[in-house]
Design a protein around this motif. Structure first.
Motif, short mmCIF file in Angstrom:
data_model
loop_
_atom_site.label_atom_id
_atom_site.label_comp_id
_atom_site.label_asym_id
_atom_site.label_seq_id
_atom_site.Cartn_x
_atom_site.Cartn_y
_atom_site.Cartn_z
N LYS A 46 -24.63 -12.24 53.48
CA LYS A 46 -25.60 -13.27 53.33
C LYS A 46 -26.53 -13.06 52.21
N SER A 50 -26.97 -15.04 48.74
CA SER A 50 -28.33 -15.52 48.51
C SER A 50 -29.07 -14.75 47.03
N ASP A 55 -31.85 -17.38 45.91
CA ASP A 55 -32.57 -17.56 47.13
C ASP A 55 -33.27 -16.39 47.52
N TYR A 56 -34.31 -15.74 47.01
CA TYR A 56 -34.59 -14.40 47.10
C TYR A 56 -35.69 -14.58 48.59
N ASP A 57 -35.94 -15.58 49.08
CA ASP A 57 -36.48 -15.66 50.65
C ASP A 57 -35.40 -15.41 51.42
N GLU A 58 -34.20 -16.02 51.40
CA GLU A 58 -33.09 -15.97 52.15
C GLU A 58 -32.56 -14.34 52.01
N LYS A 204 -22.27 -20.57 40.34
CA LYS A 204 -23.27 -19.87 39.77
C LYS A 204 -23.54 -20.31 38.62
N LYS A 207 -25.42 -23.80 38.39
CA LYS A 207 -26.50 -23.85 38.95
C LYS A 207 -27.52 -23.32 37.69
N GLU A 211 -30.75 -25.54 36.36
CA GLU A 211 -31.90 -25.15 36.27
C GLU A 211 -32.58 -24.63 35.03
#
Length: 234
Positions: A46, A50, A55-58, A204, A207, A211
């Motif tokens: 995970k 991430s 997704d640095y929070d995850e 990747k 994305k 972005e």
């Protein structure tokens, strides 16, 4: 992880014949059986996914949980990558204003790679140099940061780590964008996209393309190149 980065939708849980249907049921089964190495492996997976998908929070949550397990102290092939990616994340979170503790965390990860580099310079050197780049970027050493990012890119390329070459380009692009060197930043992101595409990480790459609005960036860069050529001809 590979399927996520590539954008594929295969069912890797089919081998369990319906007893386990997804990550959550596998995780629950591992916890019931106290299979902490499997639990750790799932949280590391995970974390890696991430991290790569931004997704640095995850990523932080998964990394923190994996490190809290007793099995985290055991040597394993994923450890150097965990330290490397967490170091990058730490320095970038510090620069995003998430607190001084992240700078200290980044320095700790950098020190760990410094301790390992002589064990396999070919494997560790580009990783160490990229973390040094992030440290320079986090301590306002602009010239040193730029030179170090360029070296990390070259080392990753020369050692055949095209995914880490792409990562170094992406990190440099983020840094250049933060100091408002937008044109050079977009060039880095475009090169990162090329590396990720060659690596096969199409999700990747897509994305990053979306972005950073690289479609319009390419048009601007091409227009600038044509103008430069015309100016040279005068």
């Amino acid at each position: 992880m590979i399927d996520t980065l590539m954008g594929n939708k295969s069912n890797c849980y089919a081998i369990f014949n319906g007893k386990i249907t997804d990550r959550e049921s596998l995780l629950a089964d591992a916890k019931i059986k106290s299979s902490f190495q499997i639990v750790e492996a799932l949280y590391l997976q995970k974390f890696f996914v991430s991290f790569w998908m931004g997704d640095y929070d995850e990523a932080v949550a998964a990394s923190d949980f994996a490190l809290s397990l007793s099995s985290a102290k055991m040597p394993k092939p994923q450890l150097p990558f965990h330290i490397f990616y967490r170091g990058i994340m730490a320095f970038q979170l510090f620069r995003d204003g998430k607190g001084e503790s992240w700078l200290a965390e980044g320095k700790a990860m950098l020190a760990q790679l410094e301790a390992w580099v002589d064990n396999s310079r070919q494997f560790f050197e580009n990783k160490l140099v990229l973390l040094e780049s992030e440290h320079y970027a986090s301590t306002a050493h602009v010239v040193a940061a730029k030179e170090s990012y360029e070296l990390a890119i070259a080392l990753a390329r020369d050692n055949g780590y095209i995914h880490e070459q792409g990562l170094a380009y992406e990190c440099m692009g983020k840094y250049l964008a933060s100091i408002v060197e937008v044109h050079d930043s977009k060039r880095c992101f475009i090169n990162a996209h090329k590396c990720y595409t060659s690596w096969g990480a199409l999700a990747k790459a897509r994305k990053l393309w979306n972005e950073e609005d690289l479609n319009s960036s390419i048009q601007c860069i091409e227009t600038s190149a044509v103008k430069h050529e015309r100016d040279e001809e005068k």
